[in-house]
Design an enzyme around this catalytic site. Sequence first.
Site, PDB file in Angstrom:
ATOM      1  N   ARG A  70     -50.054 -27.528   6.553  1.00  0.00           N
ATOM      2  CA  ARG A  70     -51.399 -27.912   6.144  1.00  0.00           C
ATOM      3  C   ARG A  70     -52.420 -27.161   7.003  1.00  0.00           C
ATOM      4  NH1 ARG A  70     -52.440 -32.261   7.882  1.00  0.00           N
ATOM      5  NH2 ARG A  70     -50.460 -32.897   8.817  1.00  0.00           N
ATOM      6  N   TYR A 199     -48.221 -23.856  -0.029  1.00  0.00           N
ATOM      7  CA  TYR A 199     -47.440 -24.755   0.831  1.00  0.00           C
ATOM      8  C   TYR A 199     -47.666 -26.223   0.433  1.00  0.00           C
ATOM      9  CZ  TYR A 199     -46.257 -27.984   4.428  1.00  0.00           C
ATOM     10  OH  TYR A 199     -45.751 -29.093   5.051  1.00  0.00           O
ATOM     11  N   GLY A 201     -48.155 -29.595   1.399  1.00  0.00           N
ATOM     12  CA  GLY A 201     -49.267 -30.520   1.582  1.00  0.00           C
ATOM     13  C   GLY A 201     -50.594 -29.987   1.060  1.00  0.00           C
ATOM     14  N   LYS A 208     -50.910 -35.732  -0.185  1.00  0.00           N
ATOM     15  CA  LYS A 208     -51.949 -36.033   0.792  1.00  0.00           C
ATOM     16  C   LYS A 208     -53.341 -36.027   0.155  1.00  0.00           C
ATOM     17  CE  LYS A 208     -49.225 -36.999   4.042  1.00  0.00           C
ATOM     18  NZ  LYS A 208     -48.326 -36.194   4.733  1.00  0.00           N
ATOM     19  N   HIS A 228     -51.041 -43.680   5.665  1.00  0.00           N
ATOM     20  CA  HIS A 228     -49.997 -42.700   5.989  1.00  0.00           C
ATOM     21  C   HIS A 228     -48.832 -43.450   6.632  1.00  0.00           C
ATOM     22  CE1 HIS A 228     -49.017 -38.596   8.137  1.00  0.00           C
ATOM     23  NE2 HIS A 228     -48.299 -38.764   7.044  1.00  0.00           N
ATOM     24  N   SER A 250     -47.984 -36.861  11.395  1.00  0.00           N
ATOM     25  CA  SER A 250     -47.046 -35.923  10.784  1.00  0.00           C
ATOM     26  C   SER A 250     -45.981 -35.471  11.780  1.00  0.00           C
ATOM     27  CB  SER A 250     -47.801 -34.713  10.263  1.00  0.00           C
ATOM     28  OG  SER A 250     -48.774 -35.126   9.336  1.00  0.00           O
ATOM     29  N   ALA A 251     -44.745 -35.443  11.303  1.00  0.00           N
ATOM     30  CA  ALA A 251     -43.602 -35.022  12.117  1.00  0.00           C
ATOM     31  C   ALA A 251     -43.440 -35.869  13.383  1.00  0.00           C
ATOM     32  CB  ALA A 251     -43.677 -33.527  12.447  1.00  0.00           C
ATOM     33  N   CYS A 252     -43.714 -37.166  13.264  1.00  0.00           N
ATOM     34  CA  CYS A 252     -43.521 -38.078  14.392  1.00  0.00           C
ATOM     35  C   CYS A 252     -42.526 -39.190  14.071  1.00  0.00           C
ATOM     36  CB  CYS A 252     -44.847 -38.670  14.845  1.00  0.00           C
ATOM     37  SG  CYS A 252     -45.900 -37.450  15.658  1.00  0.00           S
ATOM     38  N   THR A 255     -39.969 -40.445   8.311  1.00  0.00           N
ATOM     39  CA  THR A 255     -38.777 -40.326   7.461  1.00  0.00           C
ATOM     40  C   THR A 255     -37.561 -40.864   8.203  1.00  0.00           C
ATOM     41  OG1 THR A 255     -39.737 -38.401   6.382  1.00  0.00           O
ATOM     42  CG2 THR A 255     -37.367 -38.714   6.116  1.00  0.00           C
ATOM     43  N   ASN A 256     -37.476 -40.548   9.480  1.00  0.00           N
ATOM     44  CA  ASN A 256     -36.337 -41.021  10.270  1.00  0.00           C
ATOM     45  C   ASN A 256     -36.292 -42.537  10.364  1.00  0.00           C
ATOM     46  OD1 ASN A 256     -34.539 -38.908  11.790  1.00  0.00           O
ATOM     47  ND2 ASN A 256     -36.558 -38.000  11.518  1.00  0.00           N
ATOM     48  N   ASP A 279     -43.603 -41.930   3.660  1.00  0.00           N
ATOM     49  CA  ASP A 279     -44.808 -41.191   4.060  1.00  0.00           C
ATOM     50  C   ASP A 279     -46.114 -41.897   3.712  1.00  0.00           C
ATOM     51  OD1 ASP A 279     -45.701 -38.711   5.345  1.00  0.00           O
ATOM     52  OD2 ASP A 279     -46.521 -38.148   3.405  1.00  0.00           O
ATOM     53  N   ASN A 371     -41.633 -26.259  10.511  1.00  0.00           N
ATOM     54  CA  ASN A 371     -42.142 -27.175   9.472  1.00  0.00           C
ATOM     55  C   ASN A 371     -41.471 -26.890   8.120  1.00  0.00           C
ATOM     56  OD1 ASN A 371     -43.859 -29.304   8.561  1.00  0.00           O
ATOM     57  ND2 ASN A 371     -45.241 -27.801   7.636  1.00  0.00           N
ATOM     58  N   SER A 372     -40.263 -26.331   8.149  1.00  0.00           N
ATOM     59  CA  SER A 372     -39.545 -26.154   6.883  1.00  0.00           C
ATOM     60  C   SER A 372     -39.189 -27.544   6.341  1.00  0.00           C
ATOM     61  CB  SER A 372     -38.296 -25.303   7.095  1.00  0.00           C
ATOM     62  OG  SER A 372     -37.481 -25.854   8.114  1.00  0.00           O
ATOM     63  N   ARG A 373     -39.082 -27.623   5.020  1.00  0.00           N
ATOM     64  CA  ARG A 373     -39.003 -28.949   4.388  1.00  0.00           C
ATOM     65  C   ARG A 373     -37.965 -28.990   3.276  1.00  0.00           C
ATOM     66  NH1 ARG A 373     -43.013 -33.117   6.031  1.00  0.00           N
ATOM     67  NH2 ARG A 373     -44.112 -32.041   7.688  1.00  0.00           N
ATOM     68  N   ARG A 404     -46.693 -39.745  19.429  1.00  0.00           N
ATOM     69  CA  ARG A 404     -45.979 -39.056  20.505  1.00  0.00           C
ATOM     70  C   ARG A 404     -46.836 -39.122  21.744  1.00  0.00           C
ATOM     71  NH1 ARG A 404     -41.896 -35.063  18.989  1.00  0.00           N
ATOM     72  NH2 ARG A 404     -41.745 -35.154  16.726  1.00  0.00           N
ATOM     73  N   ASN A 501     -33.836 -47.341  17.261  1.00  0.00           N
ATOM     74  CA  ASN A 501     -35.159 -47.956  17.067  1.00  0.00           C
ATOM     75  C   ASN A 501     -35.037 -49.318  16.386  1.00  0.00           C
ATOM     76  OD1 ASN A 501     -36.432 -45.805  18.289  1.00  0.00           O
ATOM     77  ND2 ASN A 501     -36.659 -44.658  16.369  1.00  0.00           N
TER      78      ASN A 501
HETATM   79  P1  GTP Z   1     -44.190 -35.937   8.009  1.00  0.00           P
HETATM   80  O1  GTP Z   1     -43.280 -35.710   6.847  1.00  0.00           O
HETATM   81  O2  GTP Z   1     -44.778 -34.672   8.527  1.00  0.00           O
HETATM   82  O3  GTP Z   1     -45.228 -36.952   7.755  1.00  0.00           O
HETATM   83  O4  GTP Z   1     -43.246 -36.381   9.247  1.00  0.00           O
HETATM   84  P2  GTP Z   1     -42.480 -37.747   9.619  1.00  0.00           P
HETATM   85  O5  GTP Z   1     -43.411 -38.668  10.320  1.00  0.00           O
HETATM   86  O6  GTP Z   1     -41.750 -38.269   8.444  1.00  0.00           O
HETATM   87  O7  GTP Z   1     -41.443 -37.239  10.728  1.00  0.00           O
HETATM   88  P3  GTP Z   1     -39.852 -37.110  10.687  1.00  0.00           P
HETATM   89  O8  GTP Z   1     -39.163 -38.430  10.513  1.00  0.00           O
HETATM   90  O9  GTP Z   1     -39.486 -36.039   9.746  1.00  0.00           O
HETATM   91  O10 GTP Z   1     -39.555 -36.641  12.184  1.00  0.00           O
HETATM   92  C1  GTP Z   1     -40.023 -35.428  12.690  1.00  0.00           C
HETATM   93  C2  GTP Z   1     -39.283 -35.081  13.945  1.00  0.00           C
HETATM   94  O11 GTP Z   1     -39.427 -36.133  14.905  1.00  0.00           O
HETATM   95  C3  GTP Z   1     -37.778 -34.936  13.710  1.00  0.00           C
HETATM   96  O12 GTP Z   1     -37.414 -33.598  13.672  1.00  0.00           O
HETATM   97  C4  GTP Z   1     -37.131 -35.620  14.868  1.00  0.00           C
HETATM   98  O13 GTP Z   1     -36.565 -34.690  15.743  1.00  0.00           O
HETATM   99  C5  GTP Z   1     -38.228 -36.333  15.610  1.00  0.00           C
HETATM  100  N1  GTP Z   1     -37.925 -37.784  15.701  1.00  0.00           N
HETATM  101  C6  GTP Z   1     -37.925 -38.682  14.700  1.00  0.00           C
HETATM  102  N2  GTP Z   1     -37.570 -39.910  15.148  1.00  0.00           N
HETATM  103  C7  GTP Z   1     -37.368 -39.779  16.482  1.00  0.00           C
HETATM  104  C8  GTP Z   1     -37.005 -40.689  17.526  1.00  0.00           C
HETATM  105  O14 GTP Z   1     -36.801 -41.877  17.329  1.00  0.00           O
HETATM  106  N3  GTP Z   1     -36.900 -40.163  18.776  1.00  0.00           N
HETATM  107  C9  GTP Z   1     -37.123 -38.834  19.027  1.00  0.00           C
HETATM  108  N4  GTP Z   1     -37.003 -38.413  20.286  1.00  0.00           N
HETATM  109  N5  GTP Z   1     -37.461 -37.949  18.077  1.00  0.00           N
HETATM  110  C10 GTP Z   1     -37.584 -38.416  16.834  1.00  0.00           C
HETATM  111  C1  SPV Z   2     -47.427 -34.310   6.703  1.00  0.00           C
HETATM  112  O1  SPV Z   2     -47.820 -33.247   7.214  1.00  0.00           O
HETATM  113  O2  SPV Z   2     -47.805 -35.426   7.116  1.00  0.00           O
HETATM  114  C2  SPV Z   2     -46.474 -34.281   5.585  1.00  0.00           C
HETATM  115  C3  SPV Z   2     -46.166 -32.990   4.983  1.00  0.00           C
HETATM  116  O3  SPV Z   2     -45.998 -35.311   5.151  1.00  0.00           O
HETATM  117  S1  SPV Z   2     -47.431 -32.463   3.948  1.00  0.00           S
HETATM  118  O4  SPV Z   2     -47.110 -32.887   2.579  1.00  0.00           O
HETATM  119  O5  SPV Z   2     -47.454 -31.014   4.027  1.00  0.00           O
HETATM  120  O6  SPV Z   2     -48.683 -33.036   4.326  1.00  0.00           O
HETATM  121 MN    MN Z   3     -46.761 -37.115   6.316  1.00  0.00          MN
END
Ligand code: GTP
Ligand code: SPV
Ligand code: MN
Length: 591
Positions: A70, A199, A201, A208, A228, A250-252, A255-256, A279, A371-373, A404, A501
């Site tokens: 994004r 791309y 997003g 988004k 979000h 994002s990426a925190c 999904t996990n 998400d 940020n590959s998806r 984070r 968690n």
């Molecule tokens: P967006 O799709 O961008 O909104 O991201 P998201 O919030 O869904 O993040 P996602 O679950 O894809 O996690 C992103 C990264 O965070 C992963 O590559 C993991 O390495 C890291 N991560 C996720 N959960 C944990 C956790 O509990 N502990 C740690 N140390 N890292 C984590």
């Molecule tokens: C984010 O960045 O929070 C995502 C990926 O979930 S995107 O759809 O590119 O916004």
């Molecule tokens: Mn997101």
Amino acid sequence: MLTSNKNVLNWVEEMTALTKPDKVVWIDGSKEQLDALRDEAVATGEMIRLNEELLPGCLYHRTQPNDVARVEDRTFICTSKKEDAGPTNNWCAPEEMYAKLTPMYDGVMKGRTMYVIPYSMGPIGSPLAKVGVELTDSIYVVLNMEIMTRMGKAAFENLGETSNDFVRGLHSKADVDPEKRYIVHFPEDNTIWSINSAYGGNVLLGKKCFALRIASFQGKNEGWMAEHMLILGIEKPNGEVKYVTAAFPSACGKTNLAMLIPPEGYRNKGYKVWTVGDDIAWLKQGEDGKLYAINPENGFFGVAPGTNAKSNYNALASTKQGTIFTNVAINNDDMTVWWEGLDKNPPENATEWKGAKVNGKTFGEKLAHPNSRFTAPAKNCPCISPEFDNPQGVPISAMIFGGRRAKTAPLVYQAFDWNHGVFVGSIMASETTAAAAGAVGVVRRDPMAMLPFCGYNMGDYWQHWVDMGVKLGENAPKIFNVNWFRTDDEGHFIWPGFGDNMRVLDWIIERCEGNADAVETAIGYEPKAEDINIEGLSDVTVDTVKDLLNVDKDLWKEDVEGIKAFYARFGDRLPEEMAKQLKALEARLDA
Ligand code: GTP
Ligand code: SPV
Ligand code: MN
């Protein structure tokens, strides 16, 4: 044409006249049509077919190296009044922005096909669902929208013949010129214009752009919330399922967390986690007074790196068929995919994300973009909730914020009450990630993980949260804050995270039910260290948990200064309640 709705037809005609495509194709969502588009994309090289046995129906796509995330500095909220976009959004007057972009769209689809994509955000027929139409010159967008939304003819049935309540999305990849890239929202016109990107997003306009930026604006006006947030159900041994949402930037880890597999001890007792969304959540008060959430999406656009059978088995399993991979690496020996953190065995005969053939074992650079998806259908997910398609959504017991933070934020704490919870969300901060273009690892304020996604003044957004609390009264979910990312002096994560968690979710759920104790601290209620279940963890002791829960008052006092500076930017749009909460925090830290 799939509809006789004049509002749709007139707008499509107007945009066709502007962009001048050679051909206009209405996407009905049929398998025949989509198969033909897949074949075409493969024939032109836009997409690559992967191993049909190991990854049936899966496709690969690579974006330009300058177009992998994004672009927040090129994202605009164009409200009539600048103050309505607020200090955290880029703003431009709508007339001015239309005047600037119209020449860029003029004739941009000459020699190309325009696809008209009707889609529903939310289950078709849900009272919380909304319709969008995206016009695009990209087959990649069509194929992704098919996975991410309820796409095709049925969406128009939901709209009806006369309604004007649909979001108008216009996308052209144009020349993918980063200097002319614009992701623009006109909330007052239900309109999104996106140009010069391909791309996710930036171009999957249901996600988004609509489901957060436009929808948050609609939610404020209509009395609901677009957040979000992931949505998950925790099934307890007695079969009862409790639902929580969680907002992480994002990426925190959304999904996990959404797909977590509880540790063995919990599984043996009968605990299970069900995924409703990973998400975005749309939340509305139900007739019984409780807050209900739907996931407006129909698939997962997930971060690939770090996803493996151990960290997120369910996400990996979701990608085994009908999935689109973007900017990961290809293993040319068997036409499968690879990314950092999948396993310790990078393919020798690899194509890295930019398209160069390399020896993955000796390459020395990242094979997959950070940020590959993957774009995976929700129905592939082994733990998809039986309530996934429930048009009414699921009732929410708790809402969790998190980011984070290497030091300041403890593992978990609970807000004293709703308004304090709104404050806790408003002061969220997190280190930036690769999900957005720009520096990575810089701490910034990211209220409710909505900094890049709130379609109006963030001050008004906080007030909307406060107002929702008044409406919900005693039905308001309890609010918590978590941090999986505290580090030790060597910079290693202290908390094991991922499936573990569950141990924190357990305390959260028991708090909601009134079954768990808490200790009052300056920042909120914390668990007693002994109340976090660490059974089966080798590296974590009660003392580790104590460390993770420690509130360093000096760090928090520093943080208060940062919050003050941040709040000051909102002037008289800062809700009085938030100013009051900040004073109260300061007083508690000084006590
Ligand atoms: P967006 O799709 O961008 O909104 O991201 P998201 O919030 O869904 O993040 P996602 O679950 O894809 O996690 C992103 C990264 O965070 C992963 O590559 C993991 O390495 C890291 N991560 C996720 N959960 C944990 C956790 O509990 N502990 C740690 N140390 N890292 C984590
Ligand atoms: C984010 O960045 O929070 C995502 C990926 O979930 S995107 O759809 O590119 O916004
Ligand atoms: Mn997101």
